[in-house]
Design a protein around this motif. Sequence first.
Motif, PDB file in Angstrom:
ATOM      1  N   LEU A   2       0.725  -1.347   0.110  1.00 40.00           N
ATOM      2  CA  LEU A   2       0.096  -0.001  -0.025  1.00 40.00           C
ATOM      3  C   LEU A   2       0.984   1.236   0.077  1.00 40.00           C
ATOM      4  CD1 LEU A   2      -2.752  -0.976   2.507  1.00 40.00           C
ATOM      5  CD2 LEU A   2      -3.094  -0.837  -0.096  1.00 40.00           C
ATOM      6  N   SER A  50       1.050   4.268  -2.837  1.00 36.01           N
ATOM      7  CA  SER A  50       0.908   5.783  -2.482  1.00 36.01           C
ATOM      8  C   SER A  50       1.978   6.576  -3.074  1.00 36.01           C
ATOM      9  CB  SER A  50       1.175   5.713  -0.709  1.00 36.01           C
ATOM     10  OG  SER A  50      -0.030   5.527  -0.230  1.00 36.01           O
ATOM     11  N   GLU A  81       1.741   7.769  -6.671  1.00 38.32           N
ATOM     12  CA  GLU A  81       1.224   8.910  -6.877  1.00 38.32           C
ATOM     13  C   GLU A  81       1.767  10.137  -7.080  1.00 38.32           C
ATOM     14  OE1 GLU A  81      -2.152   8.663  -7.712  1.00 38.32           O
ATOM     15  OE2 GLU A  81      -2.014   6.466  -7.638  1.00 38.32           O
ATOM     16  N   ALA A 133       3.579  11.762  -0.213  1.00 38.56           N
ATOM     17  CA  ALA A 133       2.812  10.537  -0.067  1.00 38.56           C
ATOM     18  C   ALA A 133       2.303  10.341   1.214  1.00 38.56           C
ATOM     19  CB  ALA A 133       3.652   9.308  -0.397  1.00 38.56           C
ATOM     20  N   ARG A 134       2.289  11.358   2.154  1.00 35.86           N
ATOM     21  CA  ARG A 134       1.828  11.560   3.498  1.00 35.86           C
ATOM     22  C   ARG A 134       0.685  11.063   3.681  1.00 35.86           C
ATOM     23  NH1 ARG A 134       4.000  16.522   6.410  1.00 35.86           N
ATOM     24  NH2 ARG A 134       2.470  17.429   4.613  1.00 35.86           N
ATOM     25  N   GLY A 135      -0.210  11.862   2.783  1.00 37.87           N
ATOM     26  CA  GLY A 135      -1.989  11.331   3.118  1.00 37.87           C
ATOM     27  C   GLY A 135      -2.171   9.926   2.657  1.00 37.87           C
ATOM     28  N   GLY A 136      -1.580   9.428   1.493  1.00 40.32           N
ATOM     29  CA  GLY A 136      -1.609   7.984   1.311  1.00 40.32           C
ATOM     30  C   GLY A 136      -1.188   7.172   2.363  1.00 40.32           C
ATOM     31  N   ILE A 137       0.095   7.351   3.073  1.00 45.47           N
ATOM     32  CA  ILE A 137       0.639   6.775   4.051  1.00 45.47           C
ATOM     33  C   ILE A 137      -0.472   6.490   5.213  1.00 45.47           C
ATOM     34  CG2 ILE A 137       2.531   6.213   5.518  1.00 45.47           C
ATOM     35  CD1 ILE A 137       4.169   7.442   3.439  1.00 45.47           C
ATOM     36  N   THR A 192      -3.515   6.762   5.335  1.00 44.76           N
ATOM     37  CA  THR A 192      -4.723   5.881   4.761  1.00 44.76           C
ATOM     38  C   THR A 192      -4.238   4.536   4.623  1.00 44.76           C
ATOM     39  OG1 THR A 192      -5.409   7.667   3.092  1.00 44.76           O
ATOM     40  CG2 THR A 192      -6.131   5.499   2.546  1.00 44.76           C
ATOM     41  N   THR A 193      -2.933   4.364   4.283  1.00 44.08           N
ATOM     42  CA  THR A 193      -2.721   2.865   4.500  1.00 44.08           C
ATOM     43  C   THR A 193      -2.580   2.575   6.016  1.00 44.08           C
ATOM     44  OG1 THR A 193      -1.077   3.040   2.528  1.00 44.08           O
ATOM     45  CG2 THR A 193      -0.315   1.500   4.210  1.00 44.08           C
ATOM     46  N   VAL A 211      -5.394  12.176   7.409  1.00 41.18           N
ATOM     47  CA  VAL A 211      -5.543  12.222   6.084  1.00 41.18           C
ATOM     48  C   VAL A 211      -5.927  13.796   5.829  1.00 41.18           C
ATOM     49  CG1 VAL A 211      -6.491  11.631   3.930  1.00 41.18           C
ATOM     50  CG2 VAL A 211      -5.744   9.812   5.512  1.00 41.18           C
ATOM     51  N   ASP A 257      -3.187  16.586   4.099  1.00 44.50           N
ATOM     52  CA  ASP A 257      -3.510  16.770   2.628  1.00 44.50           C
ATOM     53  C   ASP A 257      -3.182  18.354   2.335  1.00 44.50           C
ATOM     54  OD1 ASP A 257      -4.196  16.708  -0.007  1.00 44.50           O
ATOM     55  OD2 ASP A 257      -6.187  16.135   0.179  1.00 44.50           O
TER      56      ASP A 257
END
Length: 217
Positions: free
Chosen positions: A107, A111, A114, A142-146, A148-149, A211, A215
């Motif tokens: 995951l 991220s 992206e 990629a902090r937001g995606g991380i 989320t992960t 998140v 963002d």
Amino acid sequence: MSSALLNLILSATAETLYMVFVSGVLSALAGIPLGVLLYVTRPGQILPNATLNSVLGIITNVGRSIPFIILMVALIPFIRILVGTSIGTNAAAVPLTIAAIPFVARLVEGSLNEVSPGLIEAAQSMGATPWQIITKVLLPEARGGIFTTLTITVVTLVSYSAMAGAVGGGGLGDLGIRYGYMRYDSTVMLITVAILVVMVQGFQSLGDYLVRKSDHK
């Protein structure tokens, strides 16, 4: 509700939170770097290494392909060596962590996909080292995606911890099986399910908040 049952519920809830916390932290500490390595060692990336990428990819895919209940049973000898017993919350945290690491890694890799290649190229043109690109470009972007992960991972660990209770892992799963299912006590079953639902909602809400705060786009 009797005081004895209330104490059992509180104890089981604490055990579940403990298992999720320990396995969540350890899987993040190992899974995030593994995900970064999977990304940066691809051909054409900042640290291309086809052999290492292939080996890491195979290990990660194998780890993700093993059903959790089978993984728990297969790891019993290792768990006994590591923590001295194959039952209890500490023992259950071992397979939970091992199951979550490849999950987190893939995951995190997704991220990082992206992140705009243009940002990486700009950093390279300014002479940034691979480490600087990872720490100052890839991870911040990629902090937001991380987050989320990690949220998805924690929610998954809640359900896995309940499954661990089926084989002596303790926690709410163990309570639901021993006092709800085996004793045909629907009240205990409903309470167990309700607490698990509240936990999942709480972790999901916290993750969504983090998140949103991270963002910057």
